[in-house]
Design a protein around this motif. Sequence first.
Motif, mmCIF file in Angstrom:
data_model
loop_
_atom_site.group_PDB
_atom_site.id
_atom_site.type_symbol
_atom_site.label_atom_id
_atom_site.label_comp_id
_atom_site.label_asym_id
_atom_site.label_seq_id
_atom_site.Cartn_x
_atom_site.Cartn_y
_atom_site.Cartn_z
ATOM 1 N N MET A 124 37.292 39.846 43.629
ATOM 2 C CA MET A 124 36.915 38.713 42.761
ATOM 3 C C MET A 124 38.155 37.938 42.298
ATOM 4 S SD MET A 124 34.602 38.800 39.318
ATOM 5 C CE MET A 124 32.930 38.750 39.900
ATOM 6 N N SER A 125 38.017 36.649 42.167
ATOM 7 C CA SER A 125 39.154 35.820 41.764
ATOM 8 C C SER A 125 39.491 36.056 40.300
ATOM 9 C CB SER A 125 38.771 34.358 41.991
ATOM 10 O OG SER A 125 39.305 33.517 41.022
ATOM 11 N N ILE A 126 40.765 35.912 39.927
ATOM 12 C CA ILE A 126 41.131 36.134 38.528
ATOM 13 C C ILE A 126 40.541 35.055 37.633
ATOM 14 C CG2 ILE A 126 43.224 37.458 38.937
ATOM 15 C CD1 ILE A 126 44.841 34.911 38.406
ATOM 16 N N PHE A 127 40.159 33.930 38.207
ATOM 17 C CA PHE A 127 39.542 32.890 37.387
ATOM 18 C C PHE A 127 38.104 33.223 37.031
ATOM 19 C CE2 PHE A 127 42.927 30.002 37.232
ATOM 20 C CZ PHE A 127 43.598 30.053 38.444
ATOM 21 N N GLU A 128 37.530 34.184 37.735
ATOM 22 C CA GLU A 128 36.134 34.555 37.472
ATOM 23 C C GLU A 128 36.024 35.937 36.859
ATOM 24 O OE1 GLU A 128 34.819 31.930 41.298
ATOM 25 O OE2 GLU A 128 34.718 34.115 41.390
ATOM 26 N N TYR A 129 37.131 36.545 36.518
ATOM 27 C CA TYR A 129 37.110 37.925 36.019
ATOM 28 C C TYR A 129 36.497 38.000 34.632
ATOM 29 C CZ TYR A 129 38.931 42.577 34.908
ATOM 30 O OH TYR A 129 39.065 43.900 34.552
ATOM 31 N N THR B 270 34.376 28.814 34.821
ATOM 32 C CA THR B 270 33.478 29.223 35.904
ATOM 33 C C THR B 270 32.276 28.296 36.002
ATOM 34 O OG1 THR B 270 32.577 30.809 34.343
ATOM 35 C CG2 THR B 270 34.110 31.646 35.984
ATOM 36 N N ALA B 271 31.963 27.607 34.898
ATOM 37 C CA ALA B 271 30.815 26.697 34.922
ATOM 38 C C ALA B 271 31.245 25.261 35.190
ATOM 39 C CB ALA B 271 30.083 26.773 33.585
ATOM 40 N N SER C 226 40.745 28.124 29.791
ATOM 41 C CA SER C 226 39.738 28.898 30.515
ATOM 42 C C SER C 226 40.447 29.806 31.513
ATOM 43 C CB SER C 226 38.785 27.964 31.241
ATOM 44 O OG SER C 226 39.479 27.259 32.241
ATOM 45 N N GLY C 227 39.679 30.642 32.200
ATOM 46 C CA GLY C 227 40.281 31.499 33.216
ATOM 47 C C GLY C 227 40.532 32.898 32.700
ATOM 48 N N LEU C 228 41.552 33.562 33.214
ATOM 49 C CA LEU C 228 41.833 34.951 32.857
ATOM 50 C C LEU C 228 42.259 35.023 31.390
ATOM 51 C CD1 LEU C 228 41.918 37.686 34.340
ATOM 52 C CD2 LEU C 228 44.376 37.335 34.606
ATOM 53 N N LEU D 194 33.166 36.987 26.286
ATOM 54 C CA LEU D 194 34.270 37.674 26.934
ATOM 55 C C LEU D 194 33.658 38.766 27.782
ATOM 56 C CD1 LEU D 194 37.316 38.259 27.318
ATOM 57 C CD2 LEU D 194 37.082 39.939 25.509
ATOM 58 N N GLY D 195 33.843 38.676 29.085
ATOM 59 C CA GLY D 195 33.268 39.688 29.956
ATOM 60 C C GLY D 195 34.330 40.338 30.800
ATOM 61 N N VAL D 196 33.966 41.466 31.400
ATOM 62 C CA VAL D 196 34.791 42.069 32.439
ATOM 63 C C VAL D 196 33.866 42.151 33.650
ATOM 64 C CG1 VAL D 196 35.951 44.149 33.204
ATOM 65 C CG2 VAL D 196 36.272 43.343 30.884
ATOM 66 N N GLN D 197 33.970 41.164 34.495
ATOM 67 C CA GLN D 197 33.062 40.986 35.632
ATOM 68 C C GLN D 197 31.624 40.966 35.125
ATOM 69 O OE1 GLN D 197 34.852 44.013 38.268
ATOM 70 N NE2 GLN D 197 35.624 42.287 39.453
ATOM 71 N N LEU D 198 30.823 41.964 35.499
ATOM 72 C CA LEU D 198 29.408 41.858 35.121
ATOM 73 C C LEU D 198 29.131 42.313 33.695
ATOM 74 C CD1 LEU D 198 28.065 45.006 35.286
ATOM 75 C CD2 LEU D 198 28.715 44.630 37.640
#
Lengths: 213, 174
Positions: free
Chosen positions: B1-6, B110-111, B54-56, B28-32
């Motif tokens: 997964m990209s760090i921008f979507e982590y 991500t949106a 935004s991002g990581l 604030l999420g960690v992937q799912l």
Amino acid sequence: MECVIGVVGRDFAVVAADTSAVQSILVHKTDEDKVMVLDSNKLMGASGEPGYSSQSTYRRTSTSIQFRNTIPLSTAATANFTRGELATALRRNPYMVNVILAGYDKDVGASMYYIDYIATLHKIDKGAFGYGSYFCLSLMDKLYHPDMTLEEAVDLVDKCIKEIRLRLVVAPQNFVIKVVDKDGAKVHARREYISDSPPDAAPATASAAATEA
Amino acid sequence: MSIFEYNGSAVVAMVGKNCFAIASDRRLGVQLQTIGTDFQRVFKIHDKLYIGLSGLATDAQTLYQRLVFRHKLYQLREERDMKPETFASLVSALLYEKRELAKDFVVSGTASESLYGACESMYKPDMGPEELFETISQALRASVDRDCLSGWGGYVLVVTPTEVRESVIKGRMD
């Protein structure tokens, strides 16, 4: 496989962790203490492989800052310091450690910080790391409310432990629960798993059979 | 997964008539897995300058600390606040990329694709503070509802010459 759980209550914080030290399929020991008492008003639960060595390095650095400045570090300062250490190391030689840092300060009360291994810092009231978090976080979302008493908070942690034991494959069985409040940080309880042991008669029968053979 | 979507994120900013608004989601999420629903992505640099990152999340926090450090040094030397254009140059130099000065809105996270669509259709120039607040809130909400990694509420800041209005907007918590 390692689980660390944290809950903030009325004027205290609870940090619990499993006590198994595991490498691949081998359990080295079942009484490993992963919740470090940093000083009289802080607890640091760490999960991750070099977590143990990181803790000692961490304690040396934070104690030295305290002695140099003659003021004990607040929980927020400690959390930000930890994040700084993890962030600096991140793109060189990362610490693979996830931390739940909880503390009690006279002016702020009890607080808890989530710091993951890539140095994301977030102040939380309830949190968990590890595979156990997949079960615990939703349990806590349902059962947690602000200003819990110690009995309620420990009961919530016990429910999380029960769920981990029941639902996680290769689940850690033994846990330690520590509490930090105005009177200091200490072990509150341990949860040991007592399984069914074979009755004492069994070995005697086996040796009798061996003698006959 | 990209760090921008982590970690998942959504940030949007809009320009109005003598005012601007900046908004972000709060997840604030960690992937799912969702870790928190009150995470801060919009930071204040000075009274008339805010930055949304935004991002990581760890890099957003590190970058914010570095920017504040640079701005405080600037304040000490120049005895005044940095202008937004100057600050934008500083950010783009730190990020090592070209910047674009937009006259209407900017989106990130991500949106971002959904945000582009929502902003493009809802935005009009020279909106007043109240209308700007409504527009940015609706654009943010509509976009993050189509993105599983962002959402869980929204945080909107509207800045006029005389006041700053912060609001937390309720959204779908999923």
